[in-house]
Design an enzyme around this catalytic site. Structure first.
Site, short mmCIF file in Angstrom:
data_model
loop_
_atom_site.label_atom_id
_atom_site.label_comp_id
_atom_site.label_asym_id
_atom_site.label_seq_id
_atom_site.Cartn_x
_atom_site.Cartn_y
_atom_site.Cartn_z
N GLY A 8 12.81 3.70 31.61
CA GLY A 8 11.36 3.93 31.81
C GLY A 8 10.93 3.44 33.18
N ILE A 9 11.84 3.49 34.15
CA ILE A 9 11.55 2.95 35.49
C ILE A 9 10.40 3.69 36.18
N GLY A 11 7.74 4.84 34.69
CA GLY A 11 6.49 4.67 33.96
C GLY A 11 5.57 3.69 34.67
N ASP A 13 4.64 0.53 33.83
CA ASP A 13 5.21 -0.82 33.95
C ASP A 13 6.49 -0.80 34.78
N LEU A 59 17.06 8.00 26.18
CA LEU A 59 17.39 6.99 25.16
C LEU A 59 18.01 7.60 23.91
N LEU A 80 12.05 -0.38 28.68
CA LEU A 80 10.64 0.01 28.69
C LEU A 80 10.42 1.45 28.24
N ALA A 82 9.75 4.70 26.31
CA ALA A 82 9.16 4.95 24.99
C ALA A 82 8.22 6.15 25.04
N SER A 125 5.11 -4.49 21.19
CA SER A 125 3.69 -4.16 21.39
C SER A 125 2.78 -4.83 20.37
N GLU A 127 0.50 -3.40 19.06
CA GLU A 127 0.24 -2.37 18.04
C GLU A 127 1.02 -2.70 16.76
N TYR A 151 3.60 4.97 15.93
CA TYR A 151 4.05 4.21 17.11
C TYR A 151 4.28 2.74 16.75
N LYS A 155 7.85 0.68 16.87
CA LYS A 155 8.06 -0.51 17.69
C LYS A 155 8.46 -1.71 16.82
P1 NAP Z 1 4.58 4.77 30.14
O1 NAP Z 1 3.82 4.76 31.42
O2 NAP Z 1 4.28 5.80 29.11
O3 NAP Z 1 6.14 4.83 30.52
C1 NAP Z 1 7.12 5.16 29.56
C2 NAP Z 1 8.40 5.48 30.28
O4 NAP Z 1 9.41 5.84 29.32
C3 NAP Z 1 8.31 6.68 31.25
O5 NAP Z 1 9.08 6.38 32.38
C4 NAP Z 1 8.94 7.81 30.44
O6 NAP Z 1 9.48 8.84 31.25
C5 NAP Z 1 10.05 7.05 29.74
N1 NAP Z 1 10.58 7.74 28.57
C6 NAP Z 1 9.89 8.29 27.55
N2 NAP Z 1 10.74 8.82 26.65
C7 NAP Z 1 12.00 8.60 27.12
C8 NAP Z 1 13.30 8.93 26.65
N3 NAP Z 1 13.49 9.58 25.49
N4 NAP Z 1 14.37 8.54 27.38
C9 NAP Z 1 14.20 7.91 28.56
N5 NAP Z 1 12.99 7.59 29.08
C10 NAP Z 1 11.91 7.93 28.36
O7 NAP Z 1 4.42 3.34 29.39
P2 NAP Z 1 4.10 1.90 30.00
O8 NAP Z 1 2.64 1.66 29.88
O9 NAP Z 1 4.79 1.75 31.30
O10 NAP Z 1 4.79 0.97 28.90
C11 NAP Z 1 6.14 0.54 29.06
C12 NAP Z 1 6.67 0.10 27.71
O11 NAP Z 1 5.87 -0.97 27.18
C13 NAP Z 1 6.67 1.17 26.64
O12 NAP Z 1 7.79 0.95 25.81
C14 NAP Z 1 5.40 0.90 25.84
O13 NAP Z 1 5.51 1.41 24.53
C15 NAP Z 1 5.36 -0.61 25.90
N6 NAP Z 1 4.06 -1.23 25.81
C16 NAP Z 1 3.06 -0.82 26.64
C17 NAP Z 1 1.82 -1.45 26.58
C18 NAP Z 1 0.69 -1.02 27.47
O14 NAP Z 1 -0.46 -1.34 27.16
N7 NAP Z 1 0.97 -0.35 28.58
C19 NAP Z 1 1.62 -2.52 25.68
C20 NAP Z 1 2.68 -2.92 24.88
C21 NAP Z 1 3.90 -2.29 24.95
P3 NAP Z 1 8.61 10.20 31.54
O15 NAP Z 1 7.54 9.78 32.50
O16 NAP Z 1 9.61 11.11 32.11
O17 NAP Z 1 8.03 10.62 30.24
O1 G4F Z 2 -5.91 3.48 25.50
P1 G4F Z 2 -5.44 3.75 24.12
O2 G4F Z 2 -4.91 5.10 23.85
O3 G4F Z 2 -4.39 2.60 23.80
P2 G4F Z 2 -3.79 2.03 22.43
O4 G4F Z 2 -3.84 3.01 21.33
O5 G4F Z 2 -4.43 0.71 22.16
O6 G4F Z 2 -2.25 1.82 22.82
C1 G4F Z 2 -1.86 1.21 24.05
O7 G4F Z 2 -1.74 -0.18 23.86
C2 G4F Z 2 -0.67 -0.58 22.96
C3 G4F Z 2 -0.71 -2.12 22.89
O8 G4F Z 2 -1.67 -2.54 21.98
C4 G4F Z 2 0.64 -0.07 23.54
F1 G4F Z 2 1.67 -0.52 22.76
C5 G4F Z 2 0.62 1.44 23.61
O9 G4F Z 2 1.83 1.89 24.19
C6 G4F Z 2 -0.55 1.86 24.50
O10 G4F Z 2 -0.25 1.46 25.82
O11 G4F Z 2 -6.63 3.48 23.08
C7 G4F Z 2 -7.35 2.27 23.05
C8 G4F Z 2 -8.55 2.41 22.10
C9 G4F Z 2 -8.19 2.93 20.71
O12 G4F Z 2 -8.88 2.19 19.75
C10 G4F Z 2 -8.69 4.37 20.71
O13 G4F Z 2 -9.04 4.87 19.43
O14 G4F Z 2 -9.45 3.37 22.65
C11 G4F Z 2 -9.89 4.22 21.61
N1 G4F Z 2 -10.36 5.49 22.18
C12 G4F Z 2 -11.62 5.97 22.06
N2 G4F Z 2 -11.72 7.17 22.65
C13 G4F Z 2 -9.62 6.37 22.88
C14 G4F Z 2 -10.48 7.44 23.18
N3 G4F Z 2 -8.33 6.36 23.27
C15 G4F Z 2 -7.87 7.42 23.99
N4 G4F Z 2 -6.58 7.40 24.40
N5 G4F Z 2 -8.67 8.50 24.29
C16 G4F Z 2 -9.99 8.56 23.91
O15 G4F Z 2 -10.71 9.53 24.17
#
Ligand code: NAP
Ligand code: G4F
Length: 322
Positions: A8-9, A11, A13, A59, A80, A82, A125, A127, A151, A155
């Protein structure tokens, strides 16, 4: 020179993590999956191209992980990759489980076979907590986990099998239980980026309305740059650990709209309309993380606040309108 390999390089993060690792002297490699729009896919890491080594892989295809690990020989692995969108996980539950659960298992199996001494970070996460909140309104490492989305369930499997492989096979695998973190590199279908872009579109006259889902849920939002620094600290800790990383402050989606629109001189109530299509079949209503353990163990503190995170996003996004 330590070698760090990131799935996920490209992405959100992955890109900040790569920058931090390079600045600390690590050699960095990563897995990028095939896309039909390859020219757009690596926009977050194009500026790092000459400093990193990327491998095509997925993956779901363990042989691709094996090949990359054999070639790169990492000391550190950050898993990373996902399907990271919660609402979309309801549309694609099996794919989400394949990537997030069995994909993580593939990584741990490959590590066990090829580089068992490597230290592994698993991107867990908040979540996973789902509907579960402690009586003081916080979630922490000891809080029960009752996920409310495919999701979150996917996780939780990866988190659990990481702990199982740590105990069973002595692998160094740490779970970072990260609460929501955002940045100017956030995908535009997550709520912070959607609200910032929508408000800017309105300010610059491109549209007058922003369609949103549930405004009543609360999230604990931090900055990806801060949180990826915690990932590195976690893998450099003497023992593998499961650690919550959060700001400790919850804000509602409504408050998010209010802050962003006000900053741009707009009133959100004049523009935000509700569209049921953005609701989830089951919502996670409240997330607020207690990261005391991580702050003490890792000497980590976030630099960004809710307000400065949003200002950073607004300022960066606005460059495209000027
Ligand atoms: P992101 O921007 O969606 O990045 C996900 C990365 O995973 C992208 O590089 C994507 O590539 C790659 N990927 C998806 N499916 C794959 C597969 N089958 N094989 C190989 N690579 C794949 O997410 P992020 O916000 O950087 O989050 C990084 C990690 O932390 C994720 O695991 C996420 O679930 C977890 N996380 C995120 C948050 C948050 O709030 N951001 C919080 C808690 C946990 P493509 O761009 O090509 O799709
Ligand atoms: O930004 P969201 O889509 O993030 P969500 O569902 O909290 O998930 C993110 O955080 C997780 C960690 O807790 C990660 F594991 C996961 O990979 C991801 O990065 O939604 C945040 C909130 C939700 O309650 C959603 O129902 O915003 C609310 N929301 C309201 N209107 C919306 C919208 N979310 C999205 N995406 N789009 C809307 O129009």
């Amino acid at each position: 020179m330590k070698k760090a390999f990131i799935t996920g390089i490209n992405g959100q993060d992955g890109s900040y993590l790569t920058e931090h690792l390079i600045s600390m002297g690590y050699e960095v490699g990563g897995l990028v999956r095939r896309s039909s729009v390859a020219e757009n896919q690596t926009y977050r890491i194009n500026h790092l191209e000459k400093d990193i080594k990327t491998f095509y892989g997925d993956l779901i295809d363990k042989s691709s992980i094996d090949k990359a690990l054999r070639a790169f020989k990492p000391d550190y692995i950050f898993n990373l990759a996902a399907q990271s969108h919660v609402r979309l996980s309801f549309d694609m539950p099996a794919f989400t489980a394949q990537v997030n659960s069995f994909g993580a298992l593939n990584v741990f199996e490959s590590v066990k076979e090829i580089c068992p001494e490597a230290r592994v970070y698993q991107a867990s996460s908040s979540e996973m907590f789902g509907s579960s909140v402690d009586p003081d309104n916080f979630q922490r490492e000891t809080t029960a986990m009752h996920p409310v989305s495919p999701y979150g369930c996917s996780k939780l499997y990866a988190y659990s099998i990481a702990r199982n492989y740590r105990k069973s096979y002595g692998l160094f695998i740490s779970n970072g239980i990260l609460f929501n973190h955002e940045s100017p590199r956030r995908g535009k279908n997550f709520v912070t980026a959607k609200v910032v872009q929508g408000a800017l579109d309105i300010k610059y006259g491109r549209t007058d309305k922003l369609e949103m889902g549930n405004l009543e849920s609360f999230r604990d939002w931090g900055h990806s740059s801060d949180y990826t620094k915690a990932m590195i600290k976690l893998l450099n800790h003497s023992e593998p650990e499961d650690i919550v990383i959060s700001t400790g402050k919850a804000h509602s989606v409504k408050e998010l709209c209010k802050v962003v629109f006000n900053y741009l001189g707009l009133e959100y109530k004049d523009h935000v309309v509700i569209n049921k299509k953005y609701f989830r079949p089951e919502e996670l209503p409240y997330l607020q993380g207690d990261s005391k353990k991580g702050r003490e163990l890792l000497s980590w503190e976030p630099e960004y606040t809710f307000k400065t995170l949003l200002i950073d996003m607004i300022n960066e996004f606005e460059k495209e309108y000027l």
